[in-house]
Design a protein around this motif. Structure first.
Motif, PDB file in Angstrom:
ATOM      1  N   SER A  67       0.785  -1.276  -0.023  1.00 28.79           N
ATOM      2  CA  SER A  67      -0.002  -0.083   0.063  1.00 28.79           C
ATOM      3  C   SER A  67       0.690   1.443   0.046  1.00 28.79           C
ATOM      4  O   SER A  67       0.372   2.347  -0.429  1.00 28.79           O
ATOM      5  CB  SER A  67      -1.064  -0.117   1.355  1.00 28.79           C
ATOM      6  OG  SER A  67      -0.002   0.115   2.510  1.00 28.79           O
ATOM      7  N   SER A  68       2.210   1.152   0.473  1.00 27.01           N
ATOM      8  CA  SER A  68       2.869   2.638   0.521  1.00 27.01           C
ATOM      9  C   SER A  68       3.909   2.652  -0.865  1.00 27.01           C
ATOM     10  O   SER A  68       4.309   3.465  -1.029  1.00 27.01           O
ATOM     11  CB  SER A  68       4.258   2.214   1.395  1.00 27.01           C
ATOM     12  OG  SER A  68       5.133   1.105   1.303  1.00 27.01           O
ATOM     13  N   LEU A  69       3.535   1.679  -1.740  1.00 30.09           N
ATOM     14  CA  LEU A  69       4.276   1.855  -3.057  1.00 30.09           C
ATOM     15  C   LEU A  69       3.782   3.051  -3.829  1.00 30.09           C
ATOM     16  O   LEU A  69       2.615   3.448  -3.846  1.00 30.09           O
ATOM     17  CB  LEU A  69       4.226   0.568  -4.001  1.00 30.09           C
ATOM     18  CG  LEU A  69       4.784  -0.597  -3.532  1.00 30.09           C
ATOM     19  CD1 LEU A  69       4.552  -1.749  -4.472  1.00 30.09           C
ATOM     20  CD2 LEU A  69       6.346  -0.327  -3.537  1.00 30.09           C
ATOM     21  N   GLU A  70       4.892   3.788  -4.250  1.00 34.67           N
ATOM     22  CA  GLU A  70       4.619   4.979  -4.874  1.00 34.67           C
ATOM     23  C   GLU A  70       4.975   4.854  -6.576  1.00 34.67           C
ATOM     24  O   GLU A  70       5.984   4.203  -6.799  1.00 34.67           O
ATOM     25  CB  GLU A  70       5.316   6.316  -4.489  1.00 34.67           C
ATOM     26  CG  GLU A  70       4.921   6.690  -2.823  1.00 34.67           C
ATOM     27  CD  GLU A  70       5.640   7.838  -2.323  1.00 34.67           C
ATOM     28  OE1 GLU A  70       6.398   8.408  -3.194  1.00 34.67           O
ATOM     29  OE2 GLU A  70       5.292   8.158  -1.165  1.00 34.67           O
ATOM     30  N   THR A  71       4.318   5.313  -7.254  1.00 34.07           N
ATOM     31  CA  THR A  71       4.516   5.178  -9.017  1.00 34.07           C
ATOM     32  C   THR A  71       5.819   6.045  -9.349  1.00 34.07           C
ATOM     33  O   THR A  71       5.619   7.103  -9.176  1.00 34.07           O
ATOM     34  CB  THR A  71       3.265   5.490  -9.782  1.00 34.07           C
ATOM     35  OG1 THR A  71       2.291   4.595  -9.238  1.00 34.07           O
ATOM     36  CG2 THR A  71       3.791   4.753 -10.939  1.00 34.07           C
ATOM     37  N   GLY A  72       6.892   5.276  -9.711  1.00 30.53           N
ATOM     38  CA  GLY A  72       7.876   6.038 -10.236  1.00 30.53           C
ATOM     39  C   GLY A  72       8.328   5.388 -11.707  1.00 30.53           C
ATOM     40  O   GLY A  72       7.575   4.994 -12.338  1.00 30.53           O
ATOM     41  N   ALA A  73       9.613   5.447 -11.658  1.00 27.95           N
ATOM     42  CA  ALA A  73      10.036   4.794 -12.901  1.00 27.95           C
ATOM     43  C   ALA A  73       9.827   3.130 -12.861  1.00 27.95           C
ATOM     44  O   ALA A  73      10.099   2.615 -11.815  1.00 27.95           O
ATOM     45  CB  ALA A  73      11.724   4.850 -13.355  1.00 27.95           C
ATOM     46  N   ILE A  74       9.212   2.481 -13.861  1.00 27.17           N
ATOM     47  CA  ILE A  74       8.698   1.327 -13.583  1.00 27.17           C
ATOM     48  C   ILE A  74       9.914   0.433 -13.647  1.00 27.17           C
ATOM     49  O   ILE A  74       9.804  -0.497 -12.808  1.00 27.17           O
ATOM     50  CB  ILE A  74       8.184   0.763 -15.078  1.00 27.17           C
ATOM     51  CG1 ILE A  74       6.836   1.710 -15.427  1.00 27.17           C
ATOM     52  CG2 ILE A  74       7.847  -0.571 -15.263  1.00 27.17           C
ATOM     53  CD1 ILE A  74       5.998   1.373 -16.642  1.00 27.17           C
ATOM     54  N   ALA A  75      11.176   0.524 -14.196  1.00 23.24           N
ATOM     55  CA  ALA A  75      12.141  -0.439 -13.827  1.00 23.24           C
ATOM     56  C   ALA A  75      12.816  -0.469 -12.252  1.00 23.24           C
ATOM     57  O   ALA A  75      12.819  -1.180 -11.819  1.00 23.24           O
ATOM     58  CB  ALA A  75      13.377   0.051 -14.725  1.00 23.24           C
ATOM     59  N   ASN A  76      12.788   0.862 -12.006  1.00 16.66           N
ATOM     60  CA  ASN A  76      13.201   0.974 -10.332  1.00 16.66           C
ATOM     61  C   ASN A  76      12.246   0.520  -9.549  1.00 16.66           C
ATOM     62  O   ASN A  76      12.488  -0.129  -8.702  1.00 16.66           O
ATOM     63  CB  ASN A  76      13.351   2.374 -10.313  1.00 16.66           C
ATOM     64  CG  ASN A  76      14.430   3.267 -10.972  1.00 16.66           C
ATOM     65  OD1 ASN A  76      15.395   2.553 -11.382  1.00 16.66           O
ATOM     66  ND2 ASN A  76      14.548   4.449 -10.917  1.00 16.66           N
ATOM     67  N   ASP A  77      10.932   0.657  -9.691  1.00 15.38           N
ATOM     68  CA  ASP A  77       9.907   0.161  -9.105  1.00 15.38           C
ATOM     69  C   ASP A  77       9.807  -1.304  -8.944  1.00 15.38           C
ATOM     70  O   ASP A  77       9.748  -1.942  -7.977  1.00 15.38           O
ATOM     71  CB  ASP A  77       8.309   0.733  -9.317  1.00 15.38           C
ATOM     72  CG  ASP A  77       8.148   2.054  -9.324  1.00 15.38           C
ATOM     73  OD1 ASP A  77       9.080   2.710  -8.557  1.00 15.38           O
ATOM     74  OD2 ASP A  77       7.292   2.542  -9.820  1.00 15.38           O
ATOM     75  N   TYR A  78      10.107  -2.015 -10.112  1.00 15.77           N
ATOM     76  CA  TYR A  78       9.984  -3.338 -10.435  1.00 15.77           C
ATOM     77  C   TYR A  78      10.989  -4.003  -9.373  1.00 15.77           C
ATOM     78  O   TYR A  78      10.779  -5.083  -8.760  1.00 15.77           O
ATOM     79  CB  TYR A  78       9.871  -3.571 -11.718  1.00 15.77           C
ATOM     80  CG  TYR A  78       9.731  -5.047 -12.190  1.00 15.77           C
ATOM     81  CD1 TYR A  78       8.369  -5.343 -12.512  1.00 15.77           C
ATOM     82  CD2 TYR A  78      10.553  -6.093 -12.503  1.00 15.77           C
ATOM     83  CE1 TYR A  78       7.797  -6.360 -13.000  1.00 15.77           C
ATOM     84  CE2 TYR A  78      10.306  -7.333 -12.825  1.00 15.77           C
ATOM     85  CZ  TYR A  78       8.819  -7.529 -13.301  1.00 15.77           C
ATOM     86  OH  TYR A  78       8.518  -8.729 -13.465  1.00 15.77           O
ATOM     87  N   VAL A  79      12.400  -3.482  -9.741  1.00 20.38           N
ATOM     88  CA  VAL A  79      13.502  -4.353  -9.141  1.00 20.38           C
ATOM     89  C   VAL A  79      13.375  -4.341  -7.729  1.00 20.38           C
ATOM     90  O   VAL A  79      13.698  -5.136  -6.875  1.00 20.38           O
ATOM     91  CB  VAL A  79      14.923  -3.982  -9.650  1.00 20.38           C
ATOM     92  CG1 VAL A  79      14.882  -4.353 -11.067  1.00 20.38           C
ATOM     93  CG2 VAL A  79      14.942  -2.463  -9.292  1.00 20.38           C
ATOM     94  N   GLU A  80      12.924  -3.227  -7.110  1.00 20.26           N
ATOM     95  CA  GLU A  80      12.393  -2.912  -5.682  1.00 20.26           C
ATOM     96  C   GLU A  80      11.415  -3.889  -5.160  1.00 20.26           C
ATOM     97  O   GLU A  80      11.552  -4.541  -4.041  1.00 20.26           O
ATOM     98  CB  GLU A  80      12.273  -1.333  -5.235  1.00 20.26           C
ATOM     99  CG  GLU A  80      13.320  -0.419  -5.528  1.00 20.26           C
ATOM    100  CD  GLU A  80      14.338  -0.654  -4.431  1.00 20.26           C
ATOM    101  OE1 GLU A  80      14.298  -1.227  -3.619  1.00 20.26           O
ATOM    102  OE2 GLU A  80      15.210   0.272  -4.651  1.00 20.26           O
ATOM    103  N   VAL A  81      10.587  -4.110  -5.955  1.00 16.48           N
ATOM    104  CA  VAL A  81       9.422  -5.252  -5.594  1.00 16.48           C
ATOM    105  C   VAL A  81       9.903  -6.510  -5.480  1.00 16.48           C
ATOM    106  O   VAL A  81       9.532  -7.109  -4.550  1.00 16.48           O
ATOM    107  CB  VAL A  81       8.172  -4.954  -6.213  1.00 16.48           C
ATOM    108  CG1 VAL A  81       7.376  -6.268  -6.124  1.00 16.48           C
ATOM    109  CG2 VAL A  81       7.590  -3.572  -6.230  1.00 16.48           C
ATOM    110  N   LEU A  82      10.841  -6.828  -6.513  1.00 22.06           N
ATOM    111  CA  LEU A  82      11.399  -8.221  -6.495  1.00 22.06           C
ATOM    112  C   LEU A  82      12.279  -8.578  -5.395  1.00 22.06           C
ATOM    113  O   LEU A  82      12.104  -9.207  -4.780  1.00 22.06           O
ATOM    114  CB  LEU A  82      12.011  -8.360  -7.816  1.00 22.06           C
ATOM    115  CG  LEU A  82      11.558  -8.383  -9.348  1.00 22.06           C
ATOM    116  CD1 LEU A  82      12.390  -8.591 -10.479  1.00 22.06           C
ATOM    117  CD2 LEU A  82      10.564  -9.583  -9.122  1.00 22.06           C
ATOM    118  N   ARG A  83      13.148  -7.359  -4.997  1.00 22.61           N
ATOM    119  CA  ARG A  83      13.807  -7.634  -3.781  1.00 22.61           C
ATOM    120  C   ARG A  83      13.081  -7.999  -2.542  1.00 22.61           C
ATOM    121  O   ARG A  83      13.566  -8.747  -1.918  1.00 22.61           O
ATOM    122  CB  ARG A  83      14.794  -6.364  -3.809  1.00 22.61           C
ATOM    123  CG  ARG A  83      15.911  -6.669  -2.645  1.00 22.61           C
ATOM    124  CD  ARG A  83      16.945  -5.422  -2.779  1.00 22.61           C
ATOM    125  NE  ARG A  83      17.658  -5.511  -1.581  1.00 22.61           N
ATOM    126  CZ  ARG A  83      17.550  -4.818  -0.276  1.00 22.61           C
ATOM    127  NH1 ARG A  83      16.775  -4.085  -0.461  1.00 22.61           N
ATOM    128  NH2 ARG A  83      18.558  -5.135   0.772  1.00 22.61           N
TER     129      ARG A  83
END
Length: 230
Positions: free
Chosen positions: A75-91
């Motif tokens: 719920s705290s995720l903020e929309t930024g650059a897709i690639a950055n968001d994606y790798v952070e979520v994976l980690r």
């Protein structure tokens, strides 16, 4: 193996949860007696059962805590650059899978039979989140137009790979501790499935995002080493 008592700065309930999570992860839910959890927490068994009447209550409390942390992160995720968001979520997903691996491995042992067979709402949400990422990629022209990619199928494939990577490290490679390098290998396997669907420009964005994440992790590791040496 002897387990030292947990640090005194935590409450008794927190020490019990820390000790039980460590032992459940190491030995499995069924093979961990309540008396060993109490010893690891530095308390008497009677004190433990005052806080948690049964081992099942302990497992359910850990599950509830993990699900709450997972939902708060989502719920705290903020929309930024897709690639950055994606790798952070994976980690984050890989860390959660490793730190709470007994929940994924032993859930049928402490949940009722009927409950264990129900779809897991949080995992379903994770699959939907991956699909939403893929939809964003398509909208922003990051997916190849010459491929007919079924996003639902791709999202499920990527979820399965990420979900079971930590199991692979434990069951196939026999690791007892997981490093950033192990997580990074999992992300690279993930990208081996995703990358053929990306445009060349999008692949470069994801490669750069992973490099940035690795750099931040290296700084964090150095800080932790320095703190431990003080």
């Amino acid at each position: 193996e002897r387990h030292p008592p947990m640090a005194n700065h935590t409450t008794t309930r927190e020490r019990i949860l820390e000790a039980s999570l460590k032992l459940f992860n190491e030995k499995g839910y069924a093979a961990t007696p309540v008396s060993e959890i109490a010893k690891a927490a530095g308390i008497a068994t009677g004190n433990l059962t005052y806080h948690f009447a049964t081992k099942r209550e302990l497992a359910e409390a850990l599950e509830k805590k993990t699900r709450r942390r997972h939902r708060e992160y989502r719920s705290s995720l903020e929309t930024g650059a897709i690639a950055n968001d994606y790798v952070e979520v994976l980690r984050f997903s890989m860390i959660m899978s490793w730190e709470n691996r007994f929940l994924l491995r032993d859930h049928a042992q402490f949940r009722g039979d009927k409950q264990a067979r129900l779809p897991d709402r949080d995992m379903v949400e994770d699959v939907h989140m991956l699909e939403d990422f893929l939809k964003r990629m398509r909208k922003e022209g990051m997916l190849r137009k010459d491929l007919q990619v079924e996003l639902k199928v791709l999202a499920r494939s990527l979820f399965v790979l990420t979900r079971f990577w930590m199991d692979h490290l434990r069951e196939i490679e026999g690791l007892e501790q997981v490093s950033w390098e192990d997580q990074e290998r999992g992300i690279q396997h993930h990208f081996a499935v995703l990358s053929p669907c990306l445009t060349a420009a999008a692949r470069r964005e994801f490669e750069s995002a992973l490099i940035r994440l690795a750099s931040r992790q290296a700084i964090q590791d150095d800080e932790e080493r320095n703190d431990n040496e003080r």
